[in-house]
Design a protein around this motif. Structure first.
Motif, mmCIF file in Angstrom:
data_model
loop_
_atom_site.group_PDB
_atom_site.id
_atom_site.type_symbol
_atom_site.label_atom_id
_atom_site.label_comp_id
_atom_site.label_asym_id
_atom_site.label_seq_id
_atom_site.Cartn_x
_atom_site.Cartn_y
_atom_site.Cartn_z
ATOM 1 N N GLN A 69 0.861 -1.181 0.000
ATOM 2 C CA GLN A 69 0.000 0.000 0.000
ATOM 3 C C GLN A 69 0.891 1.223 0.000
ATOM 4 O OE1 GLN A 69 -3.293 -0.081 2.759
ATOM 5 N NE2 GLN A 69 -3.256 2.145 2.990
ATOM 6 N N GLU A 70 0.668 2.144 -0.939
ATOM 7 C CA GLU A 70 1.521 3.315 -1.055
ATOM 8 C C GLU A 70 0.682 4.578 -1.111
ATOM 9 O OE1 GLU A 70 3.743 3.065 -4.693
ATOM 10 O OE2 GLU A 70 1.967 2.750 -5.916
ATOM 11 N N SER A 71 1.284 5.686 -0.679
ATOM 12 C CA SER A 71 0.576 6.958 -0.696
ATOM 13 C C SER A 71 1.564 8.110 -0.630
ATOM 14 C CB SER A 71 -0.407 7.049 0.477
ATOM 15 O OG SER A 71 0.273 6.874 1.709
ATOM 16 N N GLU A 72 1.152 9.237 -1.202
ATOM 17 C CA GLU A 72 1.885 10.486 -1.040
ATOM 18 C C GLU A 72 1.313 11.166 0.200
ATOM 19 O OE1 GLU A 72 4.437 11.281 -3.016
ATOM 20 O OE2 GLU A 72 4.087 9.485 -4.248
ATOM 21 N N VAL A 73 2.174 11.529 1.137
ATOM 22 C CA VAL A 73 1.702 12.039 2.421
ATOM 23 C C VAL A 73 2.305 13.414 2.704
ATOM 24 C CG1 VAL A 73 1.392 9.711 3.321
ATOM 25 C CG2 VAL A 73 3.557 10.908 3.721
ATOM 26 N N GLU A 74 1.692 14.104 3.638
ATOM 27 C CA GLU A 74 2.197 15.383 4.121
ATOM 28 C C GLU A 74 2.375 15.294 5.626
ATOM 29 O OE1 GLU A 74 -0.355 18.517 2.797
ATOM 30 O OE2 GLU A 74 0.471 18.459 0.753
ATOM 31 N N ILE A 75 3.511 15.795 6.112
ATOM 32 C CA ILE A 75 3.874 15.665 7.515
ATOM 33 C C ILE A 75 4.154 17.047 8.086
ATOM 34 C CG2 ILE A 75 5.526 14.658 9.135
ATOM 35 C CD1 ILE A 75 6.045 12.499 6.969
ATOM 36 N N ARG A 76 3.459 17.396 9.131
ATOM 37 C CA ARG A 76 3.676 18.678 9.784
ATOM 38 C C ARG A 76 4.965 18.642 10.603
ATOM 39 N NH1 ARG A 76 1.901 23.236 8.365
ATOM 40 N NH2 ARG A 76 2.042 23.962 10.521
ATOM 41 N N THR A 77 5.791 19.649 10.432
ATOM 42 C CA THR A 77 6.988 19.820 11.237
ATOM 43 C C THR A 77 6.964 21.233 11.822
ATOM 44 O OG1 THR A 77 8.532 20.870 9.681
ATOM 45 C CG2 THR A 77 8.144 18.490 9.402
ATOM 46 N N PRO A 78 7.844 21.546 12.757
ATOM 47 C CA PRO A 78 7.891 22.912 13.286
ATOM 48 C C PRO A 78 8.195 23.963 12.229
ATOM 49 C CG PRO A 78 9.002 21.414 14.780
ATOM 50 C CD PRO A 78 8.703 20.633 13.535
ATOM 51 N N ASP A 79 8.744 23.524 11.079
ATOM 52 C CA ASP A 79 9.135 24.471 10.034
ATOM 53 C C ASP A 79 8.216 24.463 8.822
ATOM 54 O OD1 ASP A 79 11.314 25.249 11.563
ATOM 55 O OD2 ASP A 79 12.632 23.746 10.680
ATOM 56 N N GLY A 80 7.128 23.692 8.852
ATOM 57 C CA GLY A 80 6.223 23.661 7.708
ATOM 58 C C GLY A 80 5.653 22.280 7.476
ATOM 59 N N THR A 81 5.302 22.032 6.218
ATOM 60 C CA THR A 81 4.711 20.750 5.842
ATOM 61 C C THR A 81 5.627 20.041 4.858
ATOM 62 O OG1 THR A 81 2.467 21.605 6.147
ATOM 63 C CG2 THR A 81 2.710 19.610 4.823
ATOM 64 N N ALA A 120 6.160 13.596 1.318
ATOM 65 C CA ALA A 120 6.905 12.352 1.426
ATOM 66 C C ALA A 120 6.110 11.225 0.779
ATOM 67 C CB ALA A 120 7.189 12.027 2.890
ATOM 68 N N TYR A 121 6.778 10.100 0.589
ATOM 69 C CA TYR A 121 6.186 8.894 0.020
ATOM 70 C C TYR A 121 6.210 7.817 1.084
ATOM 71 C CZ TYR A 121 6.059 4.604 -2.853
ATOM 72 O OH TYR A 121 5.764 3.368 -3.382
ATOM 73 N N PHE A 122 5.059 7.201 1.346
ATOM 74 C CA PHE A 122 4.938 6.178 2.380
ATOM 75 C C PHE A 122 4.442 4.887 1.748
ATOM 76 C CE2 PHE A 122 2.474 4.607 6.295
ATOM 77 C CZ PHE A 122 3.612 4.103 6.909
ATOM 78 N N VAL A 123 5.160 3.798 1.977
ATOM 79 C CA VAL A 123 4.802 2.514 1.378
ATOM 80 C C VAL A 123 5.057 1.411 2.397
ATOM 81 C CG1 VAL A 123 7.098 2.318 0.295
ATOM 82 C CG2 VAL A 123 5.173 0.975 -0.590
ATOM 83 N N HIS A 124 4.156 0.419 2.430
ATOM 84 C CA HIS A 124 4.256 -0.635 3.431
ATOM 85 C C HIS A 124 3.425 -1.828 2.992
ATOM 86 C CE1 HIS A 124 0.161 0.441 4.740
ATOM 87 N NE2 HIS A 124 0.554 1.691 4.561
ATOM 88 N N PRO A 125 3.677 -3.005 3.555
ATOM 89 C CA PRO A 125 2.810 -4.150 3.258
ATOM 90 C C PRO A 125 1.366 -3.818 3.616
ATOM 91 C CG PRO A 125 4.831 -4.877 4.312
ATOM 92 C CD PRO A 125 4.834 -3.387 4.399
ATOM 93 N N ALA A 126 0.451 -4.321 2.820
ATOM 94 C CA ALA A 126 -0.961 -3.953 2.992
ATOM 95 C C ALA A 126 -1.548 -4.478 4.291
ATOM 96 C CB ALA A 126 -1.774 -4.460 1.806
ATOM 97 N N GLN A 127 -0.969 -5.524 4.845
ATOM 98 C CA GLN A 127 -1.498 -6.122 6.062
ATOM 99 C C GLN A 127 -0.473 -6.046 7.186
ATOM 100 O OE1 GLN A 127 -4.682 -7.181 6.162
ATOM 101 N NE2 GLN A 127 -4.910 -6.660 3.987
ATOM 102 N N GLY A 128 -0.961 -5.809 8.398
ATOM 103 C CA GLY A 128 -0.105 -5.899 9.569
ATOM 104 C C GLY A 128 0.661 -4.632 9.886
ATOM 105 N N ALA A 129 1.405 -4.690 10.982
ATOM 106 C CA ALA A 129 2.270 -3.595 11.425
ATOM 107 C C ALA A 129 3.723 -4.053 11.337
ATOM 108 C CB ALA A 129 1.920 -3.192 12.857
ATOM 109 N N HIS A 130 4.602 -3.144 10.956
ATOM 110 C CA HIS A 130 5.972 -3.507 10.601
ATOM 111 C C HIS A 130 6.965 -2.484 11.137
ATOM 112 C CE1 HIS A 130 4.116 -6.327 7.741
ATOM 113 N NE2 HIS A 130 3.231 -5.354 7.578
ATOM 114 N N ALA A 131 8.208 -2.891 11.265
ATOM 115 C CA ALA A 131 9.264 -1.953 11.631
ATOM 116 C C ALA A 131 9.361 -0.873 10.560
ATOM 117 C CB ALA A 131 10.597 -2.686 11.771
ATOM 118 N N ALA A 132 9.603 0.359 10.995
ATOM 119 C CA ALA A 132 9.657 1.494 10.077
ATOM 120 C C ALA A 132 11.088 1.795 9.662
ATOM 121 C CB ALA A 132 9.041 2.729 10.727
#
Length: 292
Positions: free
Chosen positions: A48-60, A63-75
């Motif tokens: 499963q993949e997606s283009e994401v936006e992440i708030r930081t103290p300096d703005g937004t 990023a690109y986030f991709v992971h197996p579609a099932q379960g939780a995994h080490a990042a």
């Protein structure tokens, strides 16, 4: 492209056209020589993949986030080279996710520009292109690295696809190499593994040299050095080995024969398939061992 590079090295590290086919992606998913040591690779369709936006103290940050579609995994947090977040790094991130990780590939230049931050085929022989990319890199500091690392790891820890009971890995290429050490120093309790591929400026004579952060780290490390970088700065590997040893931190520090700065990204003109696969295999072994 990195603190120690001269213009000849920069000019040699150009990007080539093309991308991996679906068949090539599948062939790269797991190297046969380390198959028994690695998590079972997922098919590309299982990701499963997606283009994401992440708030930081300096703005937004984008990023690109991709992971197996099932379960939780080490990042795993991935820092690209000076050419930034692009198709090649999305493919590399997806390949890593196929081995069982939740992978975030970030745009380190989000304060100045959303991705893409480089022309499609950037030419360092062009003064305007070179100046623009160097300005982007020059705006990054140790402080921005710490701020970003905390924000990105915090975002990852909030995702259902991430197993927060397992520690985080981080990888970086070229200018991203030092960012792996700074990430690990910013959130030492969370980072269990770091890998730098042809990282530049890992050892400098400045007070904020990344190698000076090694005593603050708590994970295991892989430092993959290009042969031509080692020829220019042969003492770097020795300083790194001594620094990791003094800090009692395990680290694999290797010069890869026959490689040029930039040999790992799949769109680099100096891409070295054999040695890139060796480096990739060592990365997967490190993540398997350090992150579980």
């Amino acid at each position: 492209m990195c603190e120690h590079d001269d213009l000849d090295t920069m000019a040699s590290y150009q990007l080539q056209g093309g991308s991996l086919s679906r068949r090539q992606f599948g062939a790269l998913a797991v190297g046969a020589s380390v198959l028994s040591l690695l998590p079972r690779a997922a098919r590309a369709a299982d990701l499963q993949e997606s283009e994401v936006e992440i708030r930081t103290p300096d703005g937004t940050a984008d990023a690109y986030f991709v992971h197996p579609a099932q379960g939780a995994h080490a990042a795993v947090l991935v820092w690209p080279d000076i050419f930034g977040l692009r198709s090649a790094f999305r493919q590399m991130g997806a390949r890593l996710a196929a081995s069982g990780y939740a992978v975030l590939v970030v745009n380190p230049f989000y304060r100045q520009k959303r991705a893409p931050t480089a022309p499609e085929h950037p030419d360092f022989n062009d003064p305007q292109t070179r100046a623009a990319l160097m300005a982007l890199m020059g705006a990054l500091t140790q402080e921005t690295a710490f701020t970003d690392a905390q924000a990105f790891v915090g975002w990852l820890d909030a995702q259902p696809a991430v197993d927060r009971k397992r520690r985080v890995g981080t990888t970086g290429y070229c200018m991203g190499g030092p960012l792996t050490l700074r990430t690990a120093a910013a959130v030492p309790a969370r980072v269990g593994a770091g890998a730098s591929f042809h990282g530049g400026g890992l050892v400098t004579d400045k007070p904020d040299s990344p190698h000076r952060l090694i005593p603050r780290l708590q994970g295991e490390y892989l430092i993959a050095i290009a042969a031509n970088d080692d020829e220019k700065e042969p003492d770097v590997k020795n300083v790194l080995r001594a620094s990791f040893a003094a800090a009692h931190r395990p680290a694999e520090i290797e010069v890869y024969p026959g490689t040029m700065h930039g040999w790992c990204p799949i769109d680099s003109r100096v891409y070295n398939p054999e040695q890139a696969e060796h480096a990739w295999a060592r990365l997967l072994v490190l993540l398997k061992r350090a992150l579980g």
